[in-house]
Design an enzyme around this catalytic site. Structure first.
Site, mmCIF file in Angstrom:
data_model
loop_
_atom_site.group_PDB
_atom_site.id
_atom_site.type_symbol
_atom_site.label_atom_id
_atom_site.label_comp_id
_atom_site.label_asym_id
_atom_site.label_seq_id
_atom_site.Cartn_x
_atom_site.Cartn_y
_atom_site.Cartn_z
ATOM 1 N N CYS A 163 40.706 45.620 34.163
ATOM 2 C CA CYS A 163 39.338 45.108 34.413
ATOM 3 C C CYS A 163 39.112 45.286 35.915
ATOM 4 C CB CYS A 163 39.240 43.628 34.038
ATOM 5 S SG CYS A 163 39.914 43.221 32.419
ATOM 6 N N CYS B 173 39.746 33.667 38.357
ATOM 7 C CA CYS B 173 39.333 32.877 39.526
ATOM 8 C C CYS B 173 38.624 31.627 39.019
ATOM 9 C CB CYS B 173 38.463 33.701 40.472
ATOM 10 S SG CYS B 173 36.985 34.357 39.731
HETATM 11 C C1 LIG Z 1 36.992 39.432 37.673
HETATM 12 S S1 LIG Z 1 36.157 40.900 37.461
HETATM 13 C C2 LIG Z 1 37.308 42.073 38.077
HETATM 14 C C3 LIG Z 1 37.399 42.137 39.565
HETATM 15 C C4 LIG Z 1 38.258 43.290 40.042
HETATM 16 N N1 LIG Z 1 39.587 43.238 39.478
HETATM 17 C C5 LIG Z 1 38.358 43.363 41.547
HETATM 18 O O1 LIG Z 1 39.345 42.893 42.106
HETATM 19 O O2 LIG Z 1 37.452 43.897 42.182
HETATM 20 C C6 LIG Z 1 36.271 41.168 35.738
HETATM 21 C C7 LIG Z 1 35.824 42.527 35.282
HETATM 22 O O3 LIG Z 1 36.065 42.611 33.863
HETATM 23 C C8 LIG Z 1 35.161 43.539 33.359
HETATM 24 N N2 LIG Z 1 35.114 43.434 31.890
HETATM 25 C C9 LIG Z 1 34.262 42.726 31.117
HETATM 26 N N3 LIG Z 1 34.524 42.946 29.814
HETATM 27 C C10 LIG Z 1 35.575 43.803 29.771
HETATM 28 C C11 LIG Z 1 36.284 44.428 28.720
HETATM 29 N N4 LIG Z 1 35.981 44.213 27.437
HETATM 30 N N5 LIG Z 1 37.286 45.274 29.035
HETATM 31 C C12 LIG Z 1 37.623 45.501 30.339
HETATM 32 N N6 LIG Z 1 36.966 44.940 31.373
HETATM 33 C C13 LIG Z 1 35.958 44.106 31.096
HETATM 34 C C14 LIG Z 1 33.859 43.178 34.071
HETATM 35 O O4 LIG Z 1 32.972 44.273 34.033
HETATM 36 C C15 LIG Z 1 34.343 42.839 35.472
HETATM 37 O O5 LIG Z 1 34.189 43.939 36.310
#
Ligand SMILES: C[S@@+](CC[C@H](N)C(=O)[O-])C[C@H]1O[C@@H](n2cnc3c(N)ncnc32)[C@H](O)[C@@H]1O
Length: 298
Positions: free
Chosen positions: A106, A225
């Site tokens: 993600c 977070c």
């Molecule tokens: C907490 S953020 C990630 C932040 C990132 N790791 C960073 O450090 O910049 C969570 C991410 O999960 C993604 N996400 C949402 N649903 C998802 C899915 N089904 N599979 C993978 N990623 C997903 C979102 O688009 C979002 O960008």
């Protein structure tokens, strides 16, 4: 108290926690070793009269005495990456090595991806996955600006990430984000138990896929977070119950204060081993909040 009252008696030094969560966050950034030399960068910032104080626990992270770090030429050139201090802990716990195959499930907008690429010294393969169209654009541009050339960007739903085998996987899931309150106080008003429970199923499925695609002996780091145990210990303990052959490792980062994961709360028992996870609270290191768990596949 915006969903925080439930943590009285759970979060240590609760009054200090509440006082800290309504204070703005310090400005922090990570030095990008892919583009610059640390000492030279620190001297350049000194000449430019930008105060910098490296973290005690992580030499690549620093507090900065400027309100607008985004305008610094060092940021535009990718020599630094503006990143919240405590979010740097996930890659440190993942501990990726040069030459490995690593998956960031993600990944957008790529703060941790670019940190992982730096730790891998641009060697090996780093797959940065995220299905969200708009966020993937920032992921790509952040990788480009950071000079991260071992990154392949994919856009799968992480729950159905194709069968592959990785040495390490970071599962930094979407969450209710209470730990970001110092950056965006509105997250507290948006929190509800229903929202935490609603997102839990996705978090469990993402972590399960993460452990499926890691090699035997490989490491998976799960992070959020938020403070809600429904999105933290409950997710990790459910995956440990459902998937055989996983062990939970102690998360302990020298010189960074944290608290153990919760073995039980509010009538839910998660098990003593959950104490091996780490919870980082805003008042402990003057940061945002994070939860980190480290699993190893036997
Ligand atoms: C907490 S953020 C990630 C932040 C990132 N790791 C960073 O450090 O910049 C969570 C991410 O999960 C993604 N996400 C949402 N649903 C998802 C899915 N089904 N599979 C993978 N990623 C997903 C979102 O688009 C979002 O960008």
């Amino acid at each position: 108290m915006d969903g925080l009252a439930r943590y009285a008696g759970v979060i240590p030094e609760f009054d200090r926690f509440v006082e800290a969560i309504y204070r703005p966050l310090p400005v922090t950034a990570r030095i990008n070793a892919l583009k610059t030399d640390r000492d030279r960068l620190l001297s350049r910032l000194k000449v430019a009269e930008v105060a910098c104080r490296p973290f005690a626990w992580y030499p690549w992270g620093m507090r900065m005495g400027t309100d607008k770090p985004g305008n610094l030429v060092e940021n535009l050139m990718g020599h630094i990456h503006i990143q919240e201090e405590i979010s740097m802990v996930c890659a440190v716990v993942l501990d990726p090595r040069p030459g490995e195959r690593v998956l960031d499930l993600c990944a957008a907008p790529g703060s941790k991806t670019t940190q992982i690429a730096m730790m891998m010294e641009n060697r090996g393969l780093l797959v940065a996955n995220d299905p969200a169209n708009g966020r993937v654009a920032s992921l790509r541009s952040n990788c480009e600006r950071a000079g991260a050339i071992n990154v392949a960007v994919t856009r799968y739903d992480g729950r159905r990430f194709p069968a592959q085998k990785f040495d390490r996987v970071l599962v930094d899931v979407p969450c209710t984000g209470q730990g970001m309150a110092r950056k965006d106080p509105a997250v507290l008003g948006r929190w509800s138990l229903k929202r935490s429970l609603g997102i839990q199923r996705l978090q469990v499925a993402l972590l399960k896929r993460g452990v499926e695609v890691v090699k035997p002996g490989g490491t998976v780091v799960y992070s959020t977070c938020t403070f809600a145990p429904e999105e933290n210990e409950a997710v990790v303990s459910r995956v440990l119950d459902q998937v055989r052959g996983l062990s939970l490792q102690e998360v302990c980062v020298p010189d960074l204060q944290g608290s153990p994961g919760l073995s039980e709360v509010g009538g839910s028992a998660f098990g003593e081993e959950m104490k091996r996870c780490a919870r980082y609270y805003p008042h402990q290191n003057d940061t945002g909040g994070f939860f980190v768990a480290k699993l190893v596949k036997e």
